[in-house]
Design an enzyme around this catalytic site. Structure first.
Site, short mmCIF file in Angstrom:
data_model
loop_
_atom_site.label_atom_id
_atom_site.label_comp_id
_atom_site.label_asym_id
_atom_site.label_seq_id
_atom_site.Cartn_x
_atom_site.Cartn_y
_atom_site.Cartn_z
N ASP A 196 52.18 32.46 1.80
CA ASP A 196 52.24 31.26 2.65
C ASP A 196 52.80 30.05 1.93
OD1 ASP A 196 51.28 32.62 4.80
OD2 ASP A 196 49.21 31.94 4.56
N SER A 251 42.19 30.88 6.64
CA SER A 251 41.89 32.32 6.72
C SER A 251 40.39 32.56 6.72
CB SER A 251 42.49 33.04 5.50
OG SER A 251 43.89 33.03 5.57
#
Ligand code: S3P
Length: 449
Positions: free
Chosen positions: A334, A29
């Site tokens: 996640d 990310s």
């Protein structure tokens, strides 16, 4: 061979412990955001420990296609540095061809936000998995800001890739909006904030629970004016962003595979170095600890405006938990595939709820984890927004499939360590999406018991 990979098959023999020390790839990310903000800034941005995963390569290639110089070189200390020569907010050029985001939802949704502010038209495409993922959640607010966003129609008015995007006619500024997102999603929040860079006035996004805040931290570090009040973020349009150095911390989402691998193998012990422990991401540590996991957080420090630490996990007796709090779910979103593996080894029934978003990830992670853990002999009951997992029973090696999902492949490899006999995971090349060296590291960490 244990942990061996032939072509697209990953073969893992059960019965070994995971022991050793490991550094995981840079956070996926944060790597996307470092490239994006580096490209939109003025001056040079130097990124160390950028993730070598496929997903991040897609973002690098997207900005190269829009005329941004991005080069990789070795630093004097021998580490890899990526240098981005910023084009400034208005310096991107129209790409000559559609931008291929591959498997990466983050690349597609964040790029959509940037492209919404450009005076040219561009098209975002993706692989089969990404082409099924919902884009209305970004298309709708970007359209309200004045961008033209067209996708393919899906069921019930969904917007699916390819996305064709163009900023307002005549190069006008976008409209600042106050967007109330129905989903807690850092990708939606980031897309709107990135478009907000091109808006006149203050753009605000609020979400039902606070999602990862890497975009906010990095925008502020690059010089944007930002205000954060709980799950509500406001950004003033038209800032000058200044290039800087970003050290990307290790990816906690990748570290989680080794932590659980050590937890579920008796005699297991692993230390993962310099991992990002941003509180918007550490739900996995909270959940594992509630299950009884021995996890230590040591050597706490800072990297690239983010908290980092070394994490040590040791083989533990785990017990089932209930995971229902939406704020906790988003902080671990996640890690559910690997948490399902921990749950399979935890005594009792683990109940996961309020996690319908798992159905819209790289695969339908509720259906896929239920099916694949089922093949290993785990009783999993899938629900619309979660699963019940009966843990603590024996696991038996089997032939499994990743369903094209990197985190499913790696989770099944960890489950295989705790299973009797050999497990074969088909379609395992997908691990390169976030963790190209996973199979080699698995082989290195496997210790005879
Ligand atoms: C990400 C946000 C999350 C996460 C994804 C990465 C990001 O997706 O699942 O892997 O970098 O912003 P959502 O925003 O769809 O929840």
């Amino acid at each position: 061979m244990t942990g061996a990979k032939t072509a697209d098959l990953l073969r893992v023999k059960g019965g070994a412990a995971i022991r050793g020390e490991v550094s995981v790839p840079g956070d996926k990310s944060i790597s996307h955001r470092a490239i994006i903000l580096g490209a939109l800034a003025e001056g040079e941005t130097r990124v160390t420990n950028l993730s070598p995963g496929e997903d991040n390569r897609r973002t690098v290639d997207a900005f190269r296609a829009m005329g941004v110089a991005i080069i990789e070189e070795e630093s004097a200390q021998g580490s890899r540095v990526v240098r981005v020569t910023g084009a400034g907010l208005r310096g991107l050029r129209a790409p000559a061809a559609p931008i291929d985001c591959g498997n990466s939802g983050t690349a597609m949704r964040l790029l959509a936000g940037v492209l919404a502010g450009q005076p040219f038209e561009s098209t975002l495409i993706g692989d089969a998995s990404l082409s099924r993922r919902p884009m209305r959640r970004v298309a709708e607010p970007l359209r309200r800001m004045g961008a033209h966003v067209e996708g393919d129609g899906g069921e019930a008015g969904e917007v699916l890739p390819p996305l064709r995007i163009r900023g307002p006619a005549g190069g006008e500024a976008l409209r600042a909006i106050d967007h109330v997102s129905p989903v807690a999603s850092a990708q939606v929040k980031s897309a709107v904030l990135l478009a907000g860079l091109y808006a006149g006035g203050v753009t605000t996004v609020s979400e039902p629970a606070p999602s990862r805040d890497h975009t906010e931290r990095m925008l502020a570090a690059f010089g944007a004016e930002l205000r954060v009040e709980g799950p509500r973020v406001s950004l003033r349009g038209g800032p000058r962003l200044h290039g800087r150095t970003v050290e990307v911390p290790g990816d906690l989402s990748s570290a989680a595979f080794w932590l659980v691998a050590a937890l579920v193998t008796p005699g297991g012990e692993v230390r993962v170095n310099r991992v990002g422990v941003n509180p918007t991401r550490t739900g996995v540590l909270d959940i594992l600890r509630r299950m009884g996991a021995q996890i230590e957080v040591v050597a706490a420090g800072e990297a690239g405006g983010e908290p980092v630490a070394d994490l040590i996990a040791r083989g533990s007796d785990l017990s089932a938990v209930e995971i229902t709090d939406p704020e906790l779910v988003v902080r671990a979103i996640d890690e559910f595939p690997i948490l399902c593996v921990a749950a399979a080894r935890a005594k009792g029934v683990t109940r996961i709820r309020n996690a319908a978003e798992l159905r819209a990830k790289e695969s339908d992670r509720i259906a896929v984890m239920a099916a694949e853990l089922g093949k290993l002999g785990v009783r999993v009951h899938a629900l619309p927004d979660g699963v019940d997992i009966e843990g603590g029973g024996p696991l038996a090696g089997a032939r499994c499939r990743s369903h094209g999902d990197h985190r499913v492949a790696m989770s099944l490899a960890v489950a295989a360590l705790a299973a009797e006999g050999e497990t074969v995971i088909e379609d395992s090349a997908m691990v390169a999406t976030s963790y190209p060296g996973f199979a080699a590291t698995l082989e290195r960490l496997i210790a005879p018991r």
